[in-house]
Design a protein around this motif. Structure first.
Motif, PDB file in Angstrom:
ATOM      1  N   HIS A  70       0.838  -1.199   0.000  1.00  0.00           N
ATOM      2  CA  HIS A  70       0.000   0.000   0.000  1.00  0.00           C
ATOM      3  C   HIS A  70       0.875   1.251   0.000  1.00  0.00           C
ATOM      4  CE1 HIS A  70      -3.001  -2.874   1.926  1.00  0.00           C
ATOM      5  NE2 HIS A  70      -3.553  -2.484   0.797  1.00  0.00           N
ATOM      6  N   HIS A  71       0.444   2.266  -0.744  1.00  0.00           N
ATOM      7  CA  HIS A  71       1.222   3.495  -0.881  1.00  0.00           C
ATOM      8  C   HIS A  71       0.362   4.698  -0.530  1.00  0.00           C
ATOM      9  CE1 HIS A  71      -0.988   3.633  -4.660  1.00  0.00           C
ATOM     10  NE2 HIS A  71      -0.487   2.440  -4.957  1.00  0.00           N
ATOM     11  N   ALA A  72       0.924   5.899  -0.738  1.00  0.00           N
ATOM     12  CA  ALA A  72       0.238   7.126  -0.318  1.00  0.00           C
ATOM     13  C   ALA A  72      -1.096   7.320  -1.032  1.00  0.00           C
ATOM     14  CB  ALA A  72       1.145   8.334  -0.549  1.00  0.00           C
ATOM     15  N   PRO A  98       5.461  -0.698   4.373  1.00  0.00           N
ATOM     16  CA  PRO A  98       6.655   0.153   4.357  1.00  0.00           C
ATOM     17  C   PRO A  98       6.582   1.336   3.399  1.00  0.00           C
ATOM     18  CG  PRO A  98       7.051  -1.864   3.134  1.00  0.00           C
ATOM     19  CD  PRO A  98       5.710  -2.016   3.771  1.00  0.00           C
ATOM     20  N   TRP A  99       5.672   1.303   2.426  1.00  0.00           N
ATOM     21  CA  TRP A  99       5.679   2.325   1.372  1.00  0.00           C
ATOM     22  C   TRP A  99       4.524   3.318   1.461  1.00  0.00           C
ATOM     23  CZ3 TRP A  99       7.050  -1.125  -3.488  1.00  0.00           C
ATOM     24  CH2 TRP A  99       8.425  -1.422  -3.437  1.00  0.00           C
ATOM     25  N   LEU A 100       3.944   3.506   2.628  1.00  0.00           N
ATOM     26  CA  LEU A 100       2.810   4.421   2.753  1.00  0.00           C
ATOM     27  C   LEU A 100       3.176   5.873   2.446  1.00  0.00           C
ATOM     28  CD1 LEU A 100       0.669   3.302   5.840  1.00  0.00           C
ATOM     29  CD2 LEU A 100       0.090   3.185   3.403  1.00  0.00           C
ATOM     30  N   ASP A 101       4.459   6.221   2.523  1.00  0.00           N
ATOM     31  CA  ASP A 101       4.882   7.601   2.246  1.00  0.00           C
ATOM     32  C   ASP A 101       5.216   7.825   0.773  1.00  0.00           C
ATOM     33  OD1 ASP A 101       4.632   8.344   4.923  1.00  0.00           O
ATOM     34  OD2 ASP A 101       6.691   7.725   5.381  1.00  0.00           O
ATOM     35  N   LEU A 102       5.179   6.783  -0.037  1.00  0.00           N
ATOM     36  CA  LEU A 102       5.550   6.896  -1.451  1.00  0.00           C
ATOM     37  C   LEU A 102       4.302   6.975  -2.325  1.00  0.00           C
ATOM     38  CD1 LEU A 102       8.411   4.232  -1.642  1.00  0.00           C
ATOM     39  CD2 LEU A 102       8.612   6.693  -1.256  1.00  0.00           C
ATOM     40  N   GLU A 103       4.370   7.771  -3.380  1.00  0.00           N
ATOM     41  CA  GLU A 103       3.253   7.884  -4.305  1.00  0.00           C
ATOM     42  C   GLU A 103       3.347   6.802  -5.373  1.00  0.00           C
ATOM     43  OE1 GLU A 103       3.184  11.819  -5.891  1.00  0.00           O
ATOM     44  OE2 GLU A 103       2.687  12.742  -3.965  1.00  0.00           O
ATOM     45  N   ALA A 154       2.986   6.988  -8.503  1.00  0.00           N
ATOM     46  CA  ALA A 154       3.731   7.408  -9.695  1.00  0.00           C
ATOM     47  C   ALA A 154       5.206   7.066  -9.566  1.00  0.00           C
ATOM     48  CB  ALA A 154       3.547   8.902  -9.928  1.00  0.00           C
ATOM     49  N   GLU A 155       5.751   7.198  -8.349  1.00  0.00           N
ATOM     50  CA  GLU A 155       7.155   6.858  -8.133  1.00  0.00           C
ATOM     51  C   GLU A 155       7.378   5.357  -8.258  1.00  0.00           C
ATOM     52  OE1 GLU A 155      10.750   7.631  -4.882  1.00  0.00           O
ATOM     53  OE2 GLU A 155       8.707   8.300  -4.448  1.00  0.00           O
ATOM     54  N   LEU A 156       6.449   4.563  -7.728  1.00  0.00           N
ATOM     55  CA  LEU A 156       6.564   3.118  -7.847  1.00  0.00           C
ATOM     56  C   LEU A 156       6.464   2.693  -9.308  1.00  0.00           C
ATOM     57  CD1 LEU A 156       4.344   1.912  -4.861  1.00  0.00           C
ATOM     58  CD2 LEU A 156       6.763   2.555  -4.864  1.00  0.00           C
ATOM     59  N   GLU A 157       5.546   3.308 -10.037  1.00  0.00           N
ATOM     60  CA  GLU A 157       5.380   2.972 -11.447  1.00  0.00           C
ATOM     61  C   GLU A 157       6.631   3.333 -12.245  1.00  0.00           C
ATOM     62  OE1 GLU A 157       2.133   3.542 -15.069  1.00  0.00           O
ATOM     63  OE2 GLU A 157       1.877   4.631 -13.177  1.00  0.00           O
ATOM     64  N   HIS A 158       7.251   4.462 -11.903  1.00  0.00           N
ATOM     65  CA  HIS A 158       8.478   4.882 -12.581  1.00  0.00           C
ATOM     66  C   HIS A 158       9.552   3.808 -12.451  1.00  0.00           C
ATOM     67  CE1 HIS A 158      12.024   7.194 -13.719  1.00  0.00           C
ATOM     68  NE2 HIS A 158      12.555   6.865 -12.557  1.00  0.00           N
TER      69      HIS A 158
END
Length: 218
Positions: free
Chosen positions: A136-138, A175-180, A182-186
């Motif tokens: 899960h992300h932002a 761990p990735w709740l602070d990441l958007e 779009a960054e993961l997709e990049h």
């Protein structure tokens, strides 16, 4: 790809992805909840890179048998785990909604029933000292808060998803709740990863837009 290796095209995982995955409580084993979608596929790659040489890493896939590409997602996850040298566990569940409500076709009801079935599998799989990582992300967090508010959760809905909590005999970590996203997709595209698109993503975006519009007009 061997455990702990860089992506096949030579792209190194950035610290923005690795640091939260490395900063974990003490654990005996790591599990990754992997659906076959972009976020969880990327997380499994990063976890294998950061931890596979240190502790046992496994992946848990839950096939809800609700979408036309459910078997494709399961097959992709199995093949990915074979390449990464990660232990793969797959469970198929039958999703049942609350028939007493008369809302068996309701999207929200089906989604909640699927969530309960999924977490039941996770609870059964986790042993003492195990951690389950979820991708899960932002953006997911923002959607969760929005839906809870629109469904009448009030101030409690502002809390969103917890970064960590007990789950069965182990613990759930996001761990990735602070990441958007779009960054993961990049980074997933940079590494040329393969994943299966979730048809429900488009449906949920439409539902969210409709709910917000209705709320503002009320």
């Amino acid at each position: 790809m061997t455990p702990g290796a860089k992506p096949e095209n030579g792209v190194a995982w950035p610290d923005a992805l690795c640091a939260p995955v490395r900063s974990l409580p003490e654990h005996a084993r790591l599990w990754v909840a992997v659906s076959g979608g972009l976020d969880s596929v990327l997380l499994l790659h990063v976890v294998a890179h950061c931890h596979a040489a240190r502790v046992p890493v496994g992946a848990i896939h839950v096939n809800h048998q609700l979408q036309f590409n459910a078997n494709d997602s399961e097959a992709l996850c199995r093949a990915l785990c074979d390449r990464l040298g990660v232990h793969f566990v797959s469970r198929r569940v039958s999703v049942q909604t609350d028939k007493t409500s008369g809302e068996t076709g309701d999207v929200g009801g089906i989604e909640e029933a699927a969530r309960k079935a999924r977490y039941s599998v996770f609870e059964q799989a986790l042993g003492a000292g195990d951690l389950l990582l979820m991708a899960h992300h932002a953006d997911d967090q923002a959607e969760t808060v929005l839906f809870r508010l629109l469904r009448g959760s009030g101030v409690a809905g502002l809390a969103g998803m917890p970064r960590s909590r007990a789950l069965g005999a182990g613990q759930l970590i996001r761990p990735w709740l602070d990441l958007e996203r779009a960054e993961l997709e990049h980074w997933a595209n940079q590494a040329s990863l393969d994943w299966v698109e979730d048809p429900s993503n488009t449906d949920q975006a439409t539902i969210a837009t409709t709910c917000v519009t209705t709320s503002f007009r009320a």
